[in-house]
Scaffold this active site. Structure first.
Site, PDB file in Angstrom:
ATOM      1  N   HIS A 304       1.866  -4.568   2.200  1.00 53.53           N
ATOM      2  CA  HIS A 304       1.314  -3.369   1.549  1.00 53.53           C
ATOM      3  C   HIS A 304       1.962  -3.094   0.187  1.00 53.53           C
ATOM      4  O   HIS A 304       1.304  -3.242  -0.837  1.00 53.53           O
ATOM      5  CB  HIS A 304       1.378  -2.122   2.437  1.00 53.53           C
ATOM      6  CG  HIS A 304       0.664  -2.283   3.741  1.00 53.53           C
ATOM      7  ND1 HIS A 304      -0.670  -2.596   3.815  1.00 53.53           N
ATOM      8  CD2 HIS A 304       1.090  -2.208   5.030  1.00 53.53           C
ATOM      9  CE1 HIS A 304      -1.038  -2.696   5.082  1.00 53.53           C
ATOM     10  NE2 HIS A 304       0.013  -2.469   5.846  1.00 53.53           N
ATOM     11  N   ASP A 355      -5.358  -7.478   8.307  1.00 52.33           N
ATOM     12  CA  ASP A 355      -4.623  -6.375   8.916  1.00 52.33           C
ATOM     13  C   ASP A 355      -5.314  -5.752  10.141  1.00 52.33           C
ATOM     14  O   ASP A 355      -5.264  -6.310  11.224  1.00 52.33           O
ATOM     15  CB  ASP A 355      -4.336  -5.336   7.823  1.00 52.33           C
ATOM     16  CG  ASP A 355      -3.272  -4.316   8.218  1.00 52.33           C
ATOM     17  OD1 ASP A 355      -2.788  -4.385   9.360  1.00 52.33           O
ATOM     18  OD2 ASP A 355      -2.921  -3.458   7.395  1.00 52.33           O
TER      19      ASP A 355
END
Ligand code: ZN
Length: 516
Positions: A304, A355
């Site tokens: 991220h 993800d």
């Protein structure tokens, strides 16, 4: 597959990706060990019978995509979180509560079925290797399985049954947060003691090594123990600075440093609340803490890295650390925008992950890395390298708009340079991040991991050779993916996987059972 009995296979597409561009007339030759042995225009003189030529007419061949961040089981919550909860303000944290509803209940068999579904969708979209950030360790309620890696092994089996390579990134999760009472919904993740966590990781590593050597022995696999041909390997994943105290984190990183090629993945700066909690506990942001503690390295991937500063991007670059962006998930969760421009400028290698699997399409992640910045900055081609010959940011002021447009139209490198950068994120960068040695590129000695696209697919039809890569990166839809080959073995043929119907049927049953 019928290809298996041949010593060599020559795959002959119309166009083959050679890094930044496509070339025609090139064949890729793979051997029985699943390695690329030649990239050649002269197949006949190189390989003799029983070699086989597989003509891939009307198709372009590209290196397999590498999905660097996945939580496979989260496939079960797709379509179930797009609503308001009882909270006044929906966010990552309210989504997480909904996700825990599934995480706390799934049986080992259901985790296998959900993982196989996620991996099938990955394979069908051109992904050949995945970094699975695996944090379900125990039974519902927290009881231990007799084999502490029961669930990890089920996920590995799912990847192998579909045909993907997998880096099982075994997650260390010690606590709900600093000064935060335990959350019983995290009972399946928790390994409070670093020594225990590391022992479990080592056991998994040894079990996989033993299995690989047994397979090589019984099946006569050539080169199965080569680092770049492994089908499954282990990395460590301290979940986040929130979930892992500093001393524990130091031990996990030291363990990885003591082992060759052991990737370390960690969620870093996904949410402002995580950064604030780290400041409160440590007086530093997550990236500053990791840098000060010397925990960043070229094997470290910050997943991220949404809420970081330019200085923090430089700290990541200085340590040769990676960042894995997951734009389709980050936009779904309202996390924010990965500052990929800062990261590229600083020289950080950026990979991509699907993800939470709201969408499994790594090229969508690639284009969103750029698109989110366009929306934020009201600019185009934000991540493109400057056209050749231009040195400064304002070089365009010295030429007319017409001249600039004409130069860009006629220079094939400039036409595809942005797409090539984004495609690297989806391939070579991901491979390095998850420790898939030699993956993500078509080179002699690399694993024969690749996919093909139909040149007459509606989404890319008519693209010139020069415009093909930008067409693929910005416009390809998954129906264009025709073949997917991992280690020289075709796992998707004409868009279909052999086990497709059974995998979907079992997953459909699981969803019915889980959400009734
Ligand atoms: Zn994640």
């Amino acid at each position: 597959m019928s290809e298996d009995k041949h010593t060599h296979i020559a795959w002959l597409p119309d166009l083959l990706y050679t890094g930044g561009r496509f070339e025609s007339g090139l064949a890729l030759v793979s051997d029985r060990a699943g390695r690329i042995t030649h990239l050649t225009r002269d197949v006949e003189s190189i390989i003799a019978p029983p070699a086989r030529i597989v003509r891939l007419a009307g198709r372009a061949l590209l290196p397999g995509l590498v999905n660097a961040h996945s939580h496979a089981f989260q496939r079960v919550i797709r379509g179930r979180t797009e609503r308001r909860s009882a909270a006044a303000h929906d966010s990552f944290w309210t989504w997480r509560e909904m996700m825990y509803r599934a995480a706390t209940r799934l049986t080992p068999e259901q985790i296998y079925d959900a993982s196989r579904m996620a991996f099938l969708e990955m394979a069908a979209s051109g992904i050949t290797a995945v970094g699975e950030f695996h944090y379900l360790h125990h039974a519902p309620g927290g009881a231990r399985y007799s084999d502490e890696n029961e669930l990890a092994k089920g996920v590995i089996r799912a990847a192998r049954d579909v045909g993907l390579r997998i880096a099982l990134l075994r997650v260390a999760y010690a606590r709900a947060g600093w000064n935060t009472p335990p959350n019983e919904r995290q009972a399946r993740f928790i390994e409070r003691d670093a020594a225990k966590f590391l022992k479990g990781t080592e056991t998994l590593r040894d079990d996989l090594a033993r299995e690989a050597s047994n397979n090589a022995h019984t099946q006569g696999d050539v080169g199965a123990d080569d680092a770049n041909l492994k089908s499954a390997w282990v990395g460590v994943a301290p979940h986040s600075v929130r979930a892992v105290p500093l001393e524990y984190l130091r031990e996990v990183c030291a363990f990885a440093a003591a082992h060759d090629v052991m990737p370390v993945h960690m969620h870093v700066a996904e949410q402002p609340a995580e950064v604030a909690a780290c400041l409160a506990e440590h007086g530093r942001t997550p990236v500053a803490l990791l840098a000060d503690e010397n925990l960043l390295s070229d094997r470290f991937t910050a997943v991220h890295a949404v809420h970081i500063t330019p200085d923090e991007a430089r700290l990541l670059a200085k340590a040769s650390a990676h960042v894995c962006a997951c734009p389709t998930t980050e936009r779904n969760l309202g996390d924010g925008i990965v500052p990929a421009d800062l990261l590229f400028d600083a020289g950080v290698r950026v990979s991509l992950g699907t993800d939470s699997h709201t969408q499994v399409d790594l090229l969508e992640d690639a284009r969103e890395l750029e698109y989110h910045l366009r929306l934020q900055k009201l600019e185009r081609a934000v991540l493109a390298p400057p056209p050749q010959g231009e040195t400064g940011a304002h070089a365009e002021e010295t030429t007319t708009a017409d001249q600039t447009a004409h130069a860009a139209d006629t220079d094939s490198d400039s036409l595809s340079s942005l797409a090539a950068r984004l495609f690297d994120c989806a391939t070579t960068r991901g491979a390095t991040s998850i420790g898939a040695t030699g993956g993500g590129e078509l080179a002699v000695g690399s694993p024969a991991d690749f996919f093909t696209v139909a040149l007459n697919d509606l989404s890319i039809a008519g693209a010139s050779v020069e415009a093909l890569l930008p067409s693929i990166v910005f416009s390809l839809v998954r129906t264009a993916v025709r073949d997917v080959v991992v280690g020289g073995r075709r796992i998707i043929e004409d868009g279909q996987h052999r086990e497709r119907d059974e995998i979907i049927e079992r997953f459909t049953d699981l969803q019915r059972e889980l959400w009734r």
